[in-house]
Design a protein around this motif. Structure first.
Motif, PDB file in Angstrom:
ATOM      1  N   SER A 286      11.185  59.369  79.002  1.00 22.83           N
ATOM      2  CA  SER A 286      10.969  57.922  79.013  1.00 22.83           C
ATOM      3  C   SER A 286       9.564  57.612  78.508  1.00 22.83           C
TER       4      SER A 286
ATOM      5  N   HIS B  58      13.590  49.749  80.334  1.00 25.10           N
ATOM      6  CA  HIS B  58      14.307  49.363  79.125  1.00 25.10           C
ATOM      7  C   HIS B  58      15.133  48.123  79.456  1.00 25.10           C
TER       8      HIS B  58
ATOM      9  N   ARG C 201      18.098  47.458  79.051  1.00 21.53           N
ATOM     10  CA  ARG C 201      19.410  47.790  79.626  1.00 21.53           C
ATOM     11  C   ARG C 201      19.354  47.834  81.142  1.00 21.53           C
TER      12      ARG C 201
ATOM     13  N   PHE D 240      17.894  57.944  77.733  1.00 18.64           N
ATOM     14  CA  PHE D 240      16.841  58.078  76.731  1.00 18.64           C
ATOM     15  C   PHE D 240      17.022  59.286  75.809  1.00 18.64           C
TER      16      PHE D 240
ATOM     17  N   GLY E 256      20.083  59.565  74.548  1.00 19.97           N
ATOM     18  CA  GLY E 256      21.220  59.062  73.789  1.00 19.97           C
ATOM     19  C   GLY E 256      22.560  59.581  74.251  1.00 19.97           C
TER      20      GLY E 256
ATOM     21  N   ASP F 299      22.063  58.168  69.050  1.00 22.03           N
ATOM     22  CA  ASP F 299      20.900  57.301  68.946  1.00 22.03           C
ATOM     23  C   ASP F 299      20.091  57.423  70.224  1.00 22.03           C
ATOM     24  N   THR F 300      18.786  57.507  70.106  1.00 20.19           N
ATOM     25  CA  THR F 300      17.925  57.615  71.277  1.00 20.19           C
ATOM     26  C   THR F 300      17.177  56.298  71.471  1.00 20.19           C
ATOM     27  N   PRO F 301      17.522  55.524  72.488  1.00 16.48           N
ATOM     28  CA  PRO F 301      16.878  54.226  72.723  1.00 16.48           C
ATOM     29  C   PRO F 301      15.390  54.390  73.053  1.00 16.48           C
ATOM     30  N   ARG F 302      14.613  53.377  72.750  1.00 15.15           N
ATOM     31  CA  ARG F 302      13.202  53.335  73.109  1.00 15.15           C
ATOM     32  C   ARG F 302      12.912  52.013  73.785  1.00 15.15           C
ATOM     33  N   SER F 303      12.029  52.043  74.754  1.00 20.87           N
ATOM     34  CA  SER F 303      11.649  50.826  75.456  1.00 20.87           C
ATOM     35  C   SER F 303      10.802  49.941  74.562  1.00 20.87           C
ATOM     36  N   ARG F 304      10.942  48.628  74.747  1.00 24.35           N
ATOM     37  CA  ARG F 304      10.083  47.691  74.005  1.00 24.35           C
ATOM     38  C   ARG F 304       8.705  47.618  74.649  1.00 24.35           C
TER      39      ARG F 304
END
Length: 390
Positions: A197, A275, A277, A330, A332, A356-361
Motif C-alpha cells: 500500500s 483508496h 474503494r 493492491f 490486483g 491491474d494494480t490500483p494506486r491510492s490518490r
C-alpha cells in the motif's frame, strides 16, 4: 462455545471499533520506502485542534477504549500533546507510533508519568544498515536514542513501550535480535506484515518475505508468539500448522472491528487500504464518526456474509479466511481470491496472470518524480525537531 459466538459478532461488526487508527498528519521528517500513507508533506486541509477534540468527544460517547495514533509523524503536529492530554482526560487511551524524533528525555519522563499512553518506536532493522536502507540514514540512531530515553525515564517498567517492526525479507533473520533489543530497553516487540500500500506498492516485490522466509517466520512466531504482539497481521500463515497455533485474530477486521481516520477526516475501512474503494465517509461532511461507523454503506457491505470465492475449495480456508483484503487489492487480485502471499502457493499463480494494480490518490511524498529509492540519503536532524519536516 464462547469463541465462535465472539468471532461471529466480530464478523457482523460492533457498535464501536476495537482498534481505531487515527493518522493525525501526513507530515513526516522521514520518507520510509514502504510508507502506507505515502507521507511527507502536510495536507493543508488537516483537521484543526477543535475538530480533533470533537472526534475525541464522539469516541468517548461511543466508549472507544483507545486509539492508535499515527501518521506521518504525529509528534510534529504542534497540538499533539494537547490532543493526547485531551483524549486521556476523556477516558480515551492513546497508543501512538513515532520514529522517535521528538522523544527527548523530557518527553520520555512525561510519558512515564501517564497510565493511559503507550508509545511504539518504529524500527525496521536490528542494525543501522538494514533499518536505514528502508527508513533513511540516521533513523536507526534516532529510534535507539528514543528507546534509551524511555528506558531511563522508567517507561519500560509499565510494559507500555513497544518496538514496532514491519517484517521484510531483509530483517526476518533478525527477529531474535529485535527481541533482544526489546528486552534491553524494557519494551515489548510488535511485528506487523508488509503491505503493498502507498509507497509500499513500489517496493513490495523487492521487500516482502520469500516463501521459505514465510515458513521461517511462522516457526518463529509459534515459538515466541506469547511474548510478541502481532494483532491480525499474520493469519495468512495459519495453514502452515495447526489451527489456533498463532496468536491474534484469524480474520480481516476491516469495517467490522477496525478502521482508519485520516488527517482530513476521511474514514477508511482498513489502515492498510487508503483508496477510494474503501472510503466509507468523512467525519465533517457525513455527520461525525459515529454515523459513518454505524451507517456507511461500505461498512454494511463488509459486515454482510462474505463468499469464500476461489478459496472455498481449499481445506485451509477456515484458518486464513482468504488472507488480507488490502494485500489482494493492491496487487490486483480479486478480493474473493487467494492472498498474494498464500502459503499454499495459490497467490504465486494468481500473480502470474495479467492484472491491474490500483494506486491510492493520496500521496504526500516529497519526491514526485518517481518512486522513493530503497537506499535513502535523507539527512537526519542534528537535534530532535530543530528542523521542520513541513
Amino acid at each position: 462455545m464462547t469463541a465462535p459466538r465472539l468471532i461471529e459478532q466480530f464478523e457482523h461488526g460492533l457498535d464501536a471499533p476495537i482498534c481505531l487508527t487515527w493518522e493525525l498528519t501526513y507530515a513526516c521528517n522521514l520518507a520510509c520506502v514502504h510508507c502506507l500513507s505515502s507521507s511527507g508533506r502536510r495536507d493543508p486541509r488537516e483537521l484543526s485542534t477543535r475538530q480533533c477534540k470533537d472526534i475525541i468527544d464522539e469516541l468517548e460517547r461511543m466508549q472507544v477504549f483507545y486509539v492508535n495514533i499515527g501518521g506521518g509523524e504525529p509528534t510534529v503536529r504542534p497540538d499533539f500533546w494537547e490532543l493526547v492530554d485531551y483524549a486521556t482526560a476523556h477516558r480515551v487511551g492513546v497508543k501512538f507510533s513515532t520514529n522517535g524524533v521528538r522523544v527527548t528525555p523530557e518527553v520520555a519522563a512525561r510519558l512515564a508519568a501517564s497510565d493511559y499512553v503507550d508509545v511504539q518506536i518504529s524500527l525496521d532493522g536490528a542494525t543501522a544498515e538494514v533499518n536505514d536502507a528502508v527508513r533513511g540514514t540516521g533513523s536507526y540512531a534516532m529510534a535507539v536514542r528514543a528507546l534509551e530515553n524511555l528506558a531511563k525515564a522508567g517507561f519500560g517498567k509499565t510494559g507500555a513501550a513497544k518496538i514496532s517492526v514491519v517484517v521484510t525479507r531483509h530483517n526476518v533473520s533478525q527477529l531474535d535480535e529485535f527481541a533482544a533489543l526489546a528486552s534491553r530497553y524494557g519494551a515489548t516487540l510488535r511485528i506487523t506484515r508488509l503491505r503493498p500500500s502507498g509507497r509500499g506498492a513500489d517496493v513490495w516485490e523487492e521487500l516482502h518475505p520469500t516463501a521459505d522466509q514465510q515458513v521461517q517466520l511462522y516457526d518463529w512466531l509459534v515459538l515466541n508468539g506469547e511474548k510478541v504482539l502481532t494483532g491480525d497481521s499474520f493469519f495468512h500463515l495459519s495453514p502452515l500448522g495447526e489451527s489456533g497455533a498463532l496468536a491474534g485474530l484469524n480474520m480481516c477486521g476491516a469495517g467490522r472491528v477496525v478502521c482508519l481516520i485520516d488527517p482530513v477526516g476521511d474514514v477508511y475501512a482498513c489502515p492498510f487500504a487508503i483508496h477510494d474503494r474503501f472510503l466509507a465517509g468523512n467525519v465533517l461532511s457525513d455527520g461525525g464518526f459515529d454515523k459513518v461507523w454505524k451507517n456507511a454503506p461500505l461498512f454494511a457491505e463488509l459486515r454482510a456474509p462474505q463468499s469464500a470465492g476461489a478459496c472455498g475449495s481449499c481445506g485451509h480456508y477456515d484458518s486464513c479466511r482468504g488472507g488480507c483484503m488490502a494485500a489482494k487489492f493492491f496487487t490486483g487480485l480479486p478480493l474473493d481470491g487467494p492472498d498474494p502471499e498464500c502459503v499454499q502457493g495459490h497467490g504465486v499463480r494468481a500473480l502470474a496472470r495479467e492484472r491491474d494494480t490500483p494506486r491510492s490518490r493520496v500521496d504526500h511524498s516529497r519526491k514526485k518524480s518517481g518512486p522513493v529509492p530503497l537506499t535513502l540519503t535523507i539527512r537526519a536532524p542534528g537535534r530532535p525537531c530543530n528542523e521542520s519536516p513541513l
